[in-house]
Design an enzyme around this catalytic site. Structure first.
Site, PDB file in Angstrom:
ATOM      1  N   ASP A 118      -0.261  -5.886   0.279  1.00 10.58           N
ATOM      2  CA  ASP A 118      -1.513  -5.862  -0.354  1.00 10.58           C
ATOM      3  C   ASP A 118      -1.259  -7.511  -1.114  1.00 10.58           C
ATOM      4  O   ASP A 118      -0.235  -7.608  -1.654  1.00 10.58           O
ATOM      5  CB  ASP A 118      -1.673  -4.946  -1.384  1.00 10.58           C
ATOM      6  CG  ASP A 118      -2.233  -3.750  -0.680  1.00 10.58           C
ATOM      7  OD1 ASP A 118      -3.063  -3.868   0.312  1.00 10.58           O
ATOM      8  OD2 ASP A 118      -1.957  -2.702  -0.925  1.00 10.58           O
ATOM      9  N   CYS A 141       0.871  -1.055   0.050  1.00  6.90           N
ATOM     10  CA  CYS A 141       0.092   0.170  -0.030  1.00  6.90           C
ATOM     11  C   CYS A 141       0.848   1.238  -0.053  1.00  6.90           C
ATOM     12  O   CYS A 141       1.784   1.329   0.812  1.00  6.90           O
ATOM     13  CB  CYS A 141      -0.979  -0.096   1.220  1.00  6.90           C
ATOM     14  SG  CYS A 141      -1.997   1.379   1.476  1.00  6.90           S
TER      15      CYS A 141
END
Length: 154
Positions: A59, A52
Site C-alpha cells: 500500500d 495490506c
C-alpha cells in the site's frame, strides 16, 4: 546555541539499519532552542509504504505531518527510519496513519500535531485518513497540506 543538545543522538551521522518493525524503531528528539516561539514544522513523506494485512500487497500513501513544537523537536533521520519501518508492516490505512500520529504526539508532547494520510487507491477506492491533537494555536500559520483529492481519470 550549544552542540550539547545533539549529544544524545545515536542515529544521525552514521550508518543505521532500517528497523524491522514500527515497534522496534527508535525515535530521537532534541530540545527545541526556539521553544518560546509558536511555529509550524511540516514533514512530507510522498512515498510511504506499508503492507495490506490480509493480502500482503503493498500500500502506498502520501503523508503530511504538521506539528507546533513544544519543548522537543523530532530528529528527522529517526523519523525517516520510523516511517520506513512500516515497509514490511501489515496494517490497514487507518491504523498506520493514527499509529504514526499518536506515537509522535506521545513522544514529543507538541503544542499541536496533525497528520494527513492520503492513500493511493486499492480496489478502486482511495482512503484518506486525518487526525489532529486538538485546535491549532491561533498565532501559527499552517498552510494547506497541498494534496489534491483523488480524481481518477477525471
Amino acid at each position: 546555541m550549544s552542540d550539547d543538545i545533539y549529544a544524545n543522538l545515536t542515529q544521525l551521522g552514521g550508518a543505521t539499519r532500517i528497523p524491522a518493525s514500527p515497534e522496534e524503531a527508535e525515535l530521537e528528539r532534541v530540545p527545541n532552542p526556539q521553544a518560546d516561539v509558536s511555529y509550524n514544522v511540516r514533514f512530507t513523506a510522498p512515498e510511504f509504504t506499508s503492507l495490506c494485512p490480509m493480502t500482503g500487497q503493498p500500500d502506498f500513501a502520501h503523508l503530511v505531518i504538521d506539528y507546533v513544537p513544544g519543548d522537543w523537536l523530532i530528529e528527522s533521520k529517526s523519523l525517516k527510519l520510523f516511517l520506513t519501518s512500516f515497509r514490511n508492516h501489515g496494517a490497514f490505512h487507518e491504523d498506520c496513519t493514527i499509529s504514526i500520529a499518536r506515537r509522535l504526539a506521545e513522544f514529543l508532547g507538541p503544542r499541536w500535531l496533525r497528520i494527513g494520510g492520503y492513500w493511493y487507491p486499492r480496489g478502486g477506492i482511495p482512503i484518506d485518513v486525518f487526525w489532529q491533537t486538538g485546535s491549532c494555536p491561533q498565532d501559527v500559520w499552517v498552510p494547506d497540506q497541498g494534496v489534491p483529492p483523488y480524481r481518477g481519470r477525471g
